[in-house]
Write a protein that holds these residues in place. Sequence first.
Motif, PDB file in Angstrom:
ATOM      1  N   ALA A   1       0.851  -1.487   0.436  1.00 60.28           N
ATOM      2  CA  ALA A   1       0.240  -0.192   0.082  1.00 60.28           C
ATOM      3  C   ALA A   1       0.715   1.191   0.461  1.00 60.28           C
ATOM      4  N   PRO A   2       0.299   1.934  -0.773  1.00 59.90           N
ATOM      5  CA  PRO A   2       1.288   3.558  -0.662  1.00 59.90           C
ATOM      6  C   PRO A   2       1.436   4.185   1.005  1.00 59.90           C
ATOM      7  N   ALA A   3       3.007   4.653   1.159  1.00 57.73           N
ATOM      8  CA  ALA A   3       3.255   5.356   2.327  1.00 57.73           C
ATOM      9  C   ALA A   3       1.741   6.557   2.661  1.00 57.73           C
ATOM     10  N   MET A   4       1.479   6.149   3.999  1.00 58.52           N
ATOM     11  CA  MET A   4       0.788   7.731   3.953  1.00 58.52           C
ATOM     12  C   MET A   4       2.339   8.390   4.404  1.00 58.52           C
ATOM     13  N   ARG A   5       1.811  10.025   4.410  1.00 57.66           N
ATOM     14  CA  ARG A   5       2.221  11.161   4.810  1.00 57.66           C
ATOM     15  C   ARG A   5       2.385  11.774   6.274  1.00 57.66           C
ATOM     16  N   SER A   6       3.535  12.236   6.370  1.00 59.58           N
ATOM     17  CA  SER A   6       3.594  12.266   8.191  1.00 59.58           C
ATOM     18  C   SER A   6       2.946  14.021   8.293  1.00 59.58           C
ATOM     19  N   MET A   7       2.355  13.904   8.796  1.00 55.41           N
ATOM     20  CA  MET A   7       1.838  15.448   8.961  1.00 55.41           C
ATOM     21  C   MET A   7       2.679  16.289  10.071  1.00 55.41           C
ATOM     22  N   ALA A   8       2.822  15.546  11.329  1.00 54.23           N
ATOM     23  CA  ALA A   8       3.078  16.073  12.682  1.00 54.23           C
ATOM     24  C   ALA A   8       3.715  15.487  13.575  1.00 54.23           C
ATOM     25  N   TYR A   9       4.838  15.394  14.432  1.00 53.08           N
ATOM     26  CA  TYR A   9       4.429  14.913  15.230  1.00 53.08           C
ATOM     27  C   TYR A   9       5.564  16.068  16.529  1.00 53.08           C
ATOM     28  N   GLY A  10       4.984  15.891  17.716  1.00 56.84           N
ATOM     29  CA  GLY A  10       5.974  16.671  18.787  1.00 56.84           C
ATOM     30  C   GLY A  10       4.584  17.233  19.774  1.00 56.84           C
ATOM     31  N   ALA A  11       4.745  18.198  20.570  1.00 57.08           N
ATOM     32  CA  ALA A  11       4.391  19.029  21.883  1.00 57.08           C
ATOM     33  C   ALA A  11       3.201  19.245  21.360  1.00 57.08           C
ATOM     34  N   ALA A  12       2.290  19.952  21.892  1.00 62.88           N
ATOM     35  CA  ALA A  12       1.161  20.839  21.464  1.00 62.88           C
ATOM     36  C   ALA A  12       2.240  22.199  21.216  1.00 62.88           C
ATOM     37  N   ALA A  13       1.335  23.239  20.339  1.00 63.59           N
ATOM     38  CA  ALA A  13       1.600  24.328  20.036  1.00 63.59           C
ATOM     39  C   ALA A  13       0.941  25.720  21.421  1.00 63.59           C
ATOM     40  N   PRO A  14       2.338  26.370  21.747  1.00 63.18           N
ATOM     41  CA  PRO A  14       0.856  27.390  22.512  1.00 63.18           C
ATOM     42  C   PRO A  14      -0.636  27.964  22.119  1.00 63.18           C
ATOM     43  N   GLU A  15      -0.535  27.644  20.999  1.00 60.75           N
ATOM     44  CA  GLU A  15      -1.737  28.655  19.799  1.00 60.75           C
ATOM     45  C   GLU A  15      -2.187  27.829  19.094  1.00 60.75           C
ATOM     46  N   GLU A  16      -3.708  27.852  18.849  1.00 59.97           N
ATOM     47  CA  GLU A  16      -3.766  26.430  17.845  1.00 59.97           C
ATOM     48  C   GLU A  16      -3.676  26.860  16.713  1.00 59.97           C
ATOM     49  N   ALA A  17      -2.944  25.716  15.723  1.00 56.70           N
ATOM     50  CA  ALA A  17      -2.778  26.031  13.853  1.00 56.70           C
ATOM     51  C   ALA A  17      -4.069  26.361  13.115  1.00 56.70           C
ATOM     52  N   ALA A  18      -3.273  26.850  12.639  1.00 54.25           N
ATOM     53  CA  ALA A  18      -4.586  27.298  11.069  1.00 54.25           C
ATOM     54  C   ALA A  18      -5.084  25.917  10.423  1.00 54.25           C
ATOM     55  N   PRO A  19      -5.844  24.804   9.701  1.00 51.65           N
ATOM     56  CA  PRO A  19      -6.387  24.075   9.101  1.00 51.65           C
ATOM     57  C   PRO A  19      -6.132  23.986   8.453  1.00 51.65           C
ATOM     58  N   LEU A  20      -4.930  23.037   8.231  1.00 52.30           N
ATOM     59  CA  LEU A  20      -4.993  21.904   6.775  1.00 52.30           C
ATOM     60  C   LEU A  20      -5.705  22.795   5.949  1.00 52.30           C
ATOM     61  N   ASP A  21      -4.909  23.113   4.385  1.00 56.36           N
ATOM     62  CA  ASP A  21      -6.425  23.128   3.097  1.00 56.36           C
ATOM     63  C   ASP A  21      -5.655  21.735   1.947  1.00 56.36           C
ATOM     64  N   LEU A  22      -5.978  20.272   2.733  1.00 56.98           N
ATOM     65  CA  LEU A  22      -6.045  19.703   2.173  1.00 56.98           C
ATOM     66  C   LEU A  22      -6.677  19.000   0.359  1.00 56.98           C
ATOM     67  N   GLU A  23      -5.849  19.097  -0.523  1.00 57.49           N
ATOM     68  CA  GLU A  23      -7.165  18.662  -1.657  1.00 57.49           C
ATOM     69  C   GLU A  23      -7.396  17.256  -2.310  1.00 57.49           C
ATOM     70  N   PRO A  24      -8.314  16.521  -2.220  1.00 58.29           N
ATOM     71  CA  PRO A  24      -8.512  14.803  -2.174  1.00 58.29           C
ATOM     72  C   PRO A  24      -7.277  14.975  -3.839  1.00 58.29           C
ATOM     73  N   GLU A  25      -6.640  13.672  -3.870  1.00 58.87           N
ATOM     74  CA  GLU A  25      -6.850  12.795  -4.781  1.00 58.87           C
ATOM     75  C   GLU A  25      -7.494  11.589  -5.523  1.00 58.87           C
ATOM     76  N   ARG A  26      -7.298  12.710  -6.954  1.00 61.12           N
ATOM     77  CA  ARG A  26      -8.433  11.976  -7.762  1.00 61.12           C
ATOM     78  C   ARG A  26      -7.929  10.481  -8.008  1.00 61.12           C
ATOM     79  N   GLN A  27      -9.004   9.459  -7.166  1.00 63.70           N
ATOM     80  CA  GLN A  27      -8.748   7.998  -7.823  1.00 63.70           C
ATOM     81  C   GLN A  27      -8.626   7.531  -9.302  1.00 63.70           C
ATOM     82  N   HIS A  28      -7.838   6.444  -9.692  1.00 67.91           N
ATOM     83  CA  HIS A  28      -7.841   5.698 -11.316  1.00 67.91           C
ATOM     84  C   HIS A  28      -8.688   4.270 -10.603  1.00 67.91           C
TER      85      HIS A  28
END
Length: 238
Positions: free
Chosen positions: A195-222
């Motif tokens: 299976a295709p490997a997933m991309r790592s998005m984050a790893y670590g302690a909590a940030a002092p302020e809430e991060a902005a939401p990621l803008d994720l573009e759906p990948e077209r399926q073949h």
Amino acid sequence: MNSSPAPAAPASVPYGTPDAPRIAVRGEAHLEADPEIARIGVTVSARGTDRRTALDDLTRRNAAALELIKSYGQAVEKLETGAFSLSPELTRHGRGERVRAYHGRVHLTAELTDFTALGELATRLADLELTRVDGPWWSLRPDSPVHRTARQQAVREAVQRAREYAEALDTTLTALVELADVGAEDARPVPFAPAPAMRSMAYGAAAPEEAAPLDLEPERQHVYARVNARFTMAPPRL
């Protein structure tokens, strides 16, 4: 009285006969479609010099991750807990087996159908303490109508191709002899495709302020479909 043996069944002729020539073709289809499901993997970690402290921290962080995922309600179609581990880390020097620290991990998997909430949830999960988020992994449902459409298109292409061969000989098709998925009659095991490997998005302690939401573009399926088909045709005049 000796009974005469029953007449043997006529052997099948794989390439047809002059009175019933056979045409063998392959039909193929390739469709692109928007994904229907997005899957993310969540790994919650804890580390401590004391076993009980590490376990308590892991339990607390796992509960926080589960509560956050469940707060998105119907946007989350499936939530599963995978592997859990709590293992000691031994010192590399000195005599005897001395525990240096304890490492704990819990793996979660969440499937979402609401891609608008996906970016926000992934970002908030990645903002949690010692939490890793992998993904997203886009896919279609196993019973998606896109698969049926691709199979039907592959069959229509096989029929059209066979007709074109018959027309080139100034004749017509008379019957369908066989229709099968490519590889359906092959006894050999299907090779494993990782299976295709997933991309790592984050790893670590909590940030002092809430991060902005990621803008994720759906990948077209073949989606691919392939069939083998055999037809008979009226004898052509050559």
